[in-house]
Design a protein around this motif. Sequence first.
Motif, PDB file in Angstrom:
ATOM      1  N   MET A   1      -6.707  13.088  -2.752  1.00  0.00           N
ATOM      2  CA  MET A   1      -7.978  12.358  -2.891  1.00  0.00           C
ATOM      3  C   MET A   1      -7.731  10.884  -3.207  1.00  0.00           C
ATOM      4  O   MET A   1      -8.387   9.992  -2.636  1.00  0.00           O
ATOM      5  N   LEU A   2      -6.794  10.601  -4.102  1.00  0.00           N
ATOM      6  CA  LEU A   2      -6.493   9.213  -4.450  1.00  0.00           C
ATOM      7  C   LEU A   2      -5.925   8.449  -3.257  1.00  0.00           C
ATOM      8  O   LEU A   2      -6.287   7.292  -3.006  1.00  0.00           O
ATOM      9  N   VAL A   3      -5.023   9.085  -2.525  1.00  0.00           N
ATOM     10  CA  VAL A   3      -4.419   8.427  -1.365  1.00  0.00           C
ATOM     11  C   VAL A   3      -5.476   8.127  -0.306  1.00  0.00           C
ATOM     12  O   VAL A   3      -5.512   7.035   0.271  1.00  0.00           O
ATOM     13  N   VAL A   4      -6.364   9.097  -0.051  1.00  0.00           N
ATOM     14  CA  VAL A   4      -7.442   8.876   0.925  1.00  0.00           C
ATOM     15  C   VAL A   4      -8.330   7.711   0.489  1.00  0.00           C
ATOM     16  O   VAL A   4      -8.727   6.864   1.303  1.00  0.00           O
ATOM     17  N   ALA A   5      -8.627   7.648  -0.814  1.00  0.00           N
ATOM     18  CA  ALA A   5      -9.473   6.560  -1.325  1.00  0.00           C
ATOM     19  C   ALA A   5      -8.803   5.209  -1.126  1.00  0.00           C
ATOM     20  O   ALA A   5      -9.422   4.260  -0.617  1.00  0.00           O
ATOM     21  N   MET A   6      -7.514   5.096  -1.496  1.00  0.00           N
ATOM     22  CA  MET A   6      -6.810   3.820  -1.368  1.00  0.00           C
ATOM     23  C   MET A   6      -6.680   3.393   0.090  1.00  0.00           C
ATOM     24  O   MET A   6      -6.930   2.233   0.440  1.00  0.00           O
ATOM     25  N   LEU A   7      -6.294   4.340   0.958  1.00  0.00           N
ATOM     26  CA  LEU A   7      -6.099   3.996   2.360  1.00  0.00           C
ATOM     27  C   LEU A   7      -7.412   3.618   3.034  1.00  0.00           C
ATOM     28  O   LEU A   7      -7.469   2.647   3.803  1.00  0.00           O
ATOM     29  N   SER A   8      -8.473   4.354   2.752  1.00  0.00           N
ATOM     30  CA  SER A   8      -9.760   4.076   3.406  1.00  0.00           C
ATOM     31  C   SER A   8     -10.295   2.698   3.039  1.00  0.00           C
ATOM     32  O   SER A   8     -10.711   1.925   3.907  1.00  0.00           O
ATOM     33  N   ILE A   9     -10.267   2.385   1.742  1.00  0.00           N
ATOM     34  CA  ILE A   9     -10.791   1.088   1.301  1.00  0.00           C
ATOM     35  C   ILE A   9      -9.931  -0.055   1.819  1.00  0.00           C
ATOM     36  O   ILE A   9     -10.439  -1.086   2.284  1.00  0.00           O
ATOM     37  N   SER A  10      -8.603   0.124   1.777  1.00  0.00           N
ATOM     38  CA  SER A  10      -7.703  -0.939   2.232  1.00  0.00           C
ATOM     39  C   SER A  10      -7.813  -1.163   3.734  1.00  0.00           C
ATOM     40  O   SER A  10      -7.851  -2.312   4.202  1.00  0.00           O
ATOM     41  N   ILE A  11      -7.872  -0.078   4.517  1.00  0.00           N
ATOM     42  CA  ILE A  11      -7.989  -0.226   5.971  1.00  0.00           C
ATOM     43  C   ILE A  11      -9.334  -0.860   6.332  1.00  0.00           C
ATOM     44  O   ILE A  11      -9.427  -1.665   7.268  1.00  0.00           O
ATOM     45  N   ALA A  12     -10.388  -0.514   5.585  1.00  0.00           N
ATOM     46  CA  ALA A  12     -11.697  -1.122   5.841  1.00  0.00           C
ATOM     47  C   ALA A  12     -11.647  -2.631   5.648  1.00  0.00           C
ATOM     48  O   ALA A  12     -12.151  -3.402   6.488  1.00  0.00           O
ATOM     49  N   LEU A  13     -11.020  -3.078   4.557  1.00  0.00           N
ATOM     50  CA  LEU A  13     -10.914  -4.515   4.311  1.00  0.00           C
ATOM     51  C   LEU A  13     -10.008  -5.183   5.324  1.00  0.00           C
ATOM     52  O   LEU A  13     -10.298  -6.275   5.835  1.00  0.00           O
ATOM     53  N   ASP A  14      -8.896  -4.536   5.650  1.00  0.00           N
ATOM     54  CA  ASP A  14      -7.966  -5.107   6.613  1.00  0.00           C
ATOM     55  C   ASP A  14      -8.564  -5.091   8.015  1.00  0.00           C
ATOM     56  O   ASP A  14      -8.253  -5.950   8.848  1.00  0.00           O
TER      57      ASP A  14
ATOM     58  N   LEU B   1       0.824  -1.205   0.000  1.00  0.00           N
ATOM     59  CA  LEU B   1       0.000   0.000   0.000  1.00  0.00           C
ATOM     60  C   LEU B   1       0.864   1.262   0.000  1.00  0.00           C
ATOM     61  O   LEU B   1       0.519   2.261  -0.653  1.00  0.00           O
ATOM     62  N   ALA B   2       1.986   1.237   0.714  1.00  0.00           N
ATOM     63  CA  ALA B   2       2.910   2.376   0.687  1.00  0.00           C
ATOM     64  C   ALA B   2       3.444   2.597  -0.724  1.00  0.00           C
ATOM     65  O   ALA B   2       3.565   3.740  -1.192  1.00  0.00           O
ATOM     66  N   MET B   3       3.766   1.503  -1.407  1.00  0.00           N
ATOM     67  CA  MET B   3       4.236   1.626  -2.783  1.00  0.00           C
ATOM     68  C   MET B   3       3.147   2.208  -3.681  1.00  0.00           C
ATOM     69  O   MET B   3       3.404   3.085  -4.513  1.00  0.00           O
ATOM     70  N   ALA B   4       1.906   1.753  -3.507  1.00  0.00           N
ATOM     71  CA  ALA B   4       0.805   2.234  -4.341  1.00  0.00           C
ATOM     72  C   ALA B   4       0.571   3.724  -4.158  1.00  0.00           C
ATOM     73  O   ALA B   4       0.244   4.434  -5.118  1.00  0.00           O
ATOM     74  N   THR B   5       0.744   4.230  -2.938  1.00  0.00           N
ATOM     75  CA  THR B   5       0.472   5.646  -2.686  1.00  0.00           C
ATOM     76  C   THR B   5       1.609   6.553  -3.132  1.00  0.00           C
ATOM     77  O   THR B   5       1.376   7.723  -3.447  1.00  0.00           O
ATOM     78  N   VAL B   6       2.835   6.043  -3.183  1.00  0.00           N
ATOM     79  CA  VAL B   6       3.986   6.885  -3.549  1.00  0.00           C
ATOM     80  C   VAL B   6       4.245   6.882  -5.052  1.00  0.00           C
ATOM     81  O   VAL B   6       4.702   7.887  -5.614  1.00  0.00           O
TER      82      VAL B   6
ATOM     83  N   ALA C   1     -18.206   3.025   7.224  1.00  0.00           N
ATOM     84  CA  ALA C   1     -17.847   4.441   7.119  1.00  0.00           C
ATOM     85  C   ALA C   1     -16.569   4.623   6.307  1.00  0.00           C
ATOM     86  O   ALA C   1     -16.467   5.536   5.467  1.00  0.00           O
ATOM     87  N   LEU C   2     -15.574   3.761   6.538  1.00  0.00           N
ATOM     88  CA  LEU C   2     -14.321   3.854   5.780  1.00  0.00           C
ATOM     89  C   LEU C   2     -14.550   3.563   4.298  1.00  0.00           C
ATOM     90  O   LEU C   2     -13.980   4.226   3.429  1.00  0.00           O
ATOM     91  N   LEU C   3     -15.371   2.549   4.008  1.00  0.00           N
ATOM     92  CA  LEU C   3     -15.670   2.239   2.610  1.00  0.00           C
ATOM     93  C   LEU C   3     -16.372   3.410   1.923  1.00  0.00           C
ATOM     94  O   LEU C   3     -16.045   3.759   0.780  1.00  0.00           O
TER      95      LEU C   3
END
Length: 478
Positions: A205-218, A58-63, A232-234
């Motif tokens: 906006m993209l980073v918030v979207a990726m982190l929120s969805i990933s943290i929700a699933l995790d 996820l860190a790689m995806a956001t950077v 709420a995170l989704l």
Amino acid sequence: MTSKASEQSTRLLLWLVAIGFFMQTLDSTIVNTALPAMARSLGESPLRMQAVVVAYALAMATVIPATGWLADRFGTRRIFMLAIALFALGSAACAASRTLTELTLSRILQGCGGAMLLPVGRLTVLRAFPRERFLEAMSFVAIPGLVGPLIGPTLGGWLVEVASWHWIFLINLPVALVGVWATLRYMPDFRGSDLARFDLSGYVMLVVAMLSISIALDGIGALGLQHAVVVALLMLGLAALASYWLHALRTPAPLFSPSLFQLQSYRVGLLGNLFARIGSGAMPYLIPLLMQLAMGYSPAQAGMLMLPVAIASMGMKRVVTRIVQRLGYRRVLVVNTIALGLMIASFALMTPTQPLWLRVIQMAIFGAVNSMQFTAMNTVTLKDLNPAHASSGNSLMSMVQMLGMSLGVSVAAALLSTFSNWLGAGPTPGPQSLGVFRGALVTIGVLTMASAAIFWQLADDRRRPTAPADTADPGQAS
């Protein structure tokens, strides 16, 4: 003499970029086999260790989306050296971690460095070599990227047995020191000539979207979040994604232009990359756990069993071009995605009493089908992009690849947690946990097969296919 010195410098540049790519791909796979040993050392359940893998991907995806702009703004030499330094600091912090939280945070730092290694290195090679030599140069750089996943699981399992899990991170430090020295000496300092303003608001906006969805699933599998928090995170993630789309439509220079999606092959390939990779991304996490927790394998034995996957994956690349030329991308991807889902589900049939040769064959077939999937998906996504969109289109695909890997591990962990609760098996290693893995594998296999419907939307190109390029895939972590 000057010509010889210049030739030597360019060759050493290729070695430098290749080693950086090797470090990044090695650490994408070396951790998987060591997860049970890490869990014992940190006092955690082996089925709750997915954060170590998810944090890195996820860190790689956001950077990744920011790497091109950073290199153009601050210079390729400075950013490549920063990448190596962050990767080394993250590795040292991982080895020194005493809790799962510390290890997860350290993996985030390591992933931020790893995210910049390949894109900045590839950009440097693109600018240092003439067009007629670029393919040859990138083919050389790609070889270590294929070797990393080949030896990663085996090396990780061996180091856990002969030393400790800490050494899978410590081995990066001497390589990083050499890399910093070589970067200062041999890396050209290219900068962008016409640097546009960075789309910071779109990036956030993209980073918030990726982190929120990933943290929700995790959160379903490891964090123990309440259902209301997950929902709420989704919703936050989906809202951020919709906001980015609206923002990109009205911004002159967005991070990723909506015009990319006017190409049918690109939008279908990108969506297929995301959803099909959930299955492919889950397997490097699930297989070592299955082998060690349910089948009684040692870390070294589990790592060795991943070798047929990597070897078959490399061998399959020789025949992908001819298969696609004969059948076309649509047929290949629809049939191969279904075959990939069936192969993932077939691991649910494993039992501790099966002969070793049967497992080796099963691993090899999975590796071949997985390699076919990656190569065909990558090429169909990029093949119709024009030069103006090539850079941003490739960056978006790289981001989606890492996001798919992260989601795959999160989904797998959530399924293991769910089936563990349903079956009452608990996290205790042994044959009693086999049912938990079977449920997760069958579910992921069905989800992967369902993504074949995405590739069905491709145009039928049997008469005029484009031969797939043998591009290195940072997401192919076997």
